[in-house]
Enzyme design. Sequence first.
Site, PDB file in Angstrom:
ATOM      1  N   GLY A 298       1.306  -5.256   1.251  1.00 46.01           N
ATOM      2  CA  GLY A 298       0.083  -5.467   0.200  1.00 46.01           C
ATOM      3  C   GLY A 298       0.160  -6.086  -1.053  1.00 46.01           C
TER       4      GLY A 298
ATOM      5  N   GLU B  95       4.468  -5.567   7.146  1.00 45.56           N
ATOM      6  CA  GLU B  95       3.646  -4.490   7.643  1.00 45.56           C
ATOM      7  C   GLU B  95       4.053  -4.402   9.274  1.00 45.56           C
ATOM      8  OE1 GLU B  95       2.535  -6.864   5.881  1.00 45.56           O
ATOM      9  OE2 GLU B  95       0.939  -6.040   4.476  1.00 45.56           O
TER      10      GLU B  95
ATOM     11  N   GLU C 211       0.342  -9.661  -0.506  1.00 46.16           N
ATOM     12  CA  GLU C 211      -0.707 -10.192  -0.468  1.00 46.16           C
ATOM     13  C   GLU C 211      -1.654 -10.175  -1.837  1.00 46.16           C
ATOM     14  OE1 GLU C 211      -1.784  -7.062   2.559  1.00 46.16           O
ATOM     15  OE2 GLU C 211      -2.725  -8.765   3.868  1.00 46.16           O
TER      16      GLU C 211
ATOM     17  N   ALA D  89       0.788  -1.244   0.058  1.00 46.63           N
ATOM     18  CA  ALA D  89       0.027  -0.066  -0.010  1.00 46.63           C
ATOM     19  C   ALA D  89       0.799   1.245   0.136  1.00 46.63           C
ATOM     20  CB  ALA D  89      -0.863   0.152   1.299  1.00 46.63           C
TER      21      ALA D  89
HETATM   22  N1  COA Z   1       4.468   3.513  -0.379  1.00 47.96           N
HETATM   23  C1  COA Z   1       5.023   4.644  -0.811  1.00 47.96           C
HETATM   24  N2  COA Z   1       6.245   4.858  -1.320  1.00 47.96           N
HETATM   25  C2  COA Z   1       7.056   3.627  -1.565  1.00 47.96           C
HETATM   26  C3  COA Z   1       6.470   2.583  -0.946  1.00 47.96           C
HETATM   27  C4  COA Z   1       5.224   2.299  -0.265  1.00 47.96           C
HETATM   28  N3  COA Z   1       4.661   1.270  -0.102  1.00 47.96           N
HETATM   29  N4  COA Z   1       7.743   1.712  -1.087  1.00 47.96           N
HETATM   30  C5  COA Z   1       8.366   2.438  -1.691  1.00 47.96           C
HETATM   31  N5  COA Z   1       8.078   3.748  -1.814  1.00 47.96           N
HETATM   32  C6  COA Z   1       9.037   4.815  -2.509  1.00 47.96           C
HETATM   33  C7  COA Z   1      10.023   5.167  -1.718  1.00 47.96           C
HETATM   34  O1  COA Z   1       9.370   6.168  -0.740  1.00 47.96           O
HETATM   35  C8  COA Z   1      10.930   6.013  -2.683  1.00 47.96           C
HETATM   36  O2  COA Z   1      10.191   7.316  -3.157  1.00 47.96           O
HETATM   37  P1  COA Z   1      11.134   8.571  -3.066  1.00 47.96           P
HETATM   38  O3  COA Z   1      12.287   8.403  -4.147  1.00 47.96           O
HETATM   39  O4  COA Z   1      10.302   9.596  -3.521  1.00 47.96           O
HETATM   40  O5  COA Z   1      11.856   8.674  -1.622  1.00 47.96           O
HETATM   41  C9  COA Z   1      10.787   5.109  -4.042  1.00 47.96           C
HETATM   42  O6  COA Z   1       9.690   4.254  -3.879  1.00 47.96           O
HETATM   43  C10 COA Z   1      11.858   4.020  -4.005  1.00 47.96           C
HETATM   44  O7  COA Z   1      12.216   3.653  -2.821  1.00 47.96           O
HETATM   45  P2  COA Z   1      13.467   3.232  -2.026  1.00 47.96           P
HETATM   46  O8  COA Z   1      12.903   3.298  -0.598  1.00 47.96           O
HETATM   47  O9  COA Z   1      14.227   4.732  -1.987  1.00 47.96           O
HETATM   48  O10 COA Z   1      14.098   2.306  -2.558  1.00 47.96           O
HETATM   49  P3  COA Z   1      14.933   1.292  -1.780  1.00 47.96           P
HETATM   50  O11 COA Z   1      15.668   0.435  -2.831  1.00 47.96           O
HETATM   51  O12 COA Z   1      16.087   1.982  -0.866  1.00 47.96           O
HETATM   52  O13 COA Z   1      14.268   0.263  -0.786  1.00 47.96           O
HETATM   53  C11 COA Z   1      12.230  -0.779  -0.363  1.00 47.96           C
HETATM   54  C12 COA Z   1      13.073  -0.502  -1.368  1.00 47.96           C
HETATM   55  C13 COA Z   1      11.090  -1.800  -1.005  1.00 47.96           C
HETATM   56  C14 COA Z   1      13.128  -2.275   0.598  1.00 47.96           C
HETATM   57  C15 COA Z   1      11.753   0.105   0.567  1.00 47.96           C
HETATM   58  O14 COA Z   1      11.137   1.258  -0.368  1.00 47.96           O
HETATM   59  C16 COA Z   1      10.431  -0.132   1.530  1.00 47.96           C
HETATM   60  O15 COA Z   1      10.505  -0.833   2.534  1.00 47.96           O
HETATM   61  N6  COA Z   1       9.103   0.285   0.932  1.00 47.96           N
HETATM   62  C17 COA Z   1       8.008  -0.037   2.018  1.00 47.96           C
HETATM   63  C18 COA Z   1       7.724  -1.518   1.831  1.00 47.96           C
HETATM   64  C19 COA Z   1       6.670  -1.689   2.672  1.00 47.96           C
HETATM   65  O16 COA Z   1       6.882  -1.960   3.979  1.00 47.96           O
HETATM   66  N7  COA Z   1       5.434  -2.099   1.985  1.00 47.96           N
HETATM   67  C20 COA Z   1       4.286  -2.341   3.113  1.00 47.96           C
HETATM   68  C21 COA Z   1       3.422  -1.434   3.137  1.00 47.96           C
HETATM   69  S1  COA Z   1       1.851  -1.847   4.283  1.00 47.96           S
END
Ligand code: COA
Length: 257
Positions: A108, A131, A111, A63
């Site tokens: 998500g 999450e 999921e 999400a």
């Molecule tokens: N929602 C909103 N934005 C997200 C996102 C999410 N679930 N996952 C990644 N992004 C965005 C980041 O904020 C970043 O945006 P920015 O460039 O404007 O800062 C962009 O996507 C790239 O992600 P980034 O974190 O810079 O890449 P990374 O390679 O360092 O890390 C992840 C990748 C997937 C490990 C990390 O983005 C992450 O942990 N994301 C959240 C995943 C998560 O917990 N999802 C469950 C949500 S309930």
Amino acid sequence: MEIRVEPQGRHVVMVTIDNQRRLNAMTRPMMAELGRVWDELERSDCRCIVLTGAGERAFCAGADIREFLEPPVPTRFREERRRLDFRREMDRCPQPIIAAIRGFALGGGLELALACDIRVAAEDAQLGLTEINLAIIPGGGGTQRLPRLVGRGKALEMILTGMRVSAAEALRLGLVERVVPVAELLPSAQALAKSIAEKAPIALRYAKEAVVSGIELPLADGLRLENDLATLLRTTEDRVEGARAFVEKRKPKWSGR
Ligand code: COA
């Protein structure tokens, strides 16, 4: 357009989540849109669906976390139900849905993959229900679908730690059905979809229903459901065509009746 729907040949449809800037994180409107897509495909003559994420880095990073900071927005009841229901719609969708997973499938996003019928992962896939790191729990079926695939202990380990597993580990756990090199992900998911789409449409539909609905039932009820669907299939024209084609040593031509 953040959810793209493109035909691939006659009976296969490719659905792509496209929010690449945020690793295909899903906003509320995207979830509602996905619900509408299943609705529409259900009524189409498509026989198999491939669901994937755009770009090279992610299937879907879950999400859109930014929305967690916004005050709740008033949504129309129908839209809200769609948003919450879009993964259930995938169970009800008569066509098999294949997830083609490249890169991250988190929260998500995993999921969503779990709500698909078959999962094909690229070697670079990383899957997790993350999450807990945000002080929430999976709310899109993850706590229910994951243990049904990998067992209670592994599901709890993943959900309580928020750990990510590699594609190879996911294959070992039964969390994905196939792992392929990155370059082969879409071709192999599409080839799988095409081979499924060549089967008789009503048999495909009932096979999915027997497994997806049956798994929730006690065995005796599941066996009854199977028997009902198998009996119905004995009345189709395609069943006769299947047997005739076998005897005549030719490819069957399905009418969908
Ligand atoms: N929602 C909103 N934005 C997200 C996102 C999410 N679930 N996952 C990644 N992004 C965005 C980041 O904020 C970043 O945006 P920015 O460039 O404007 O800062 C962009 O996507 C790239 O992600 P980034 O974190 O810079 O890449 P990374 O390679 O360092 O890390 C992840 C990748 C997937 C490990 C990390 O983005 C992450 O942990 N994301 C959240 C995943 C998560 O917990 N999802 C469950 C949500 S309930």
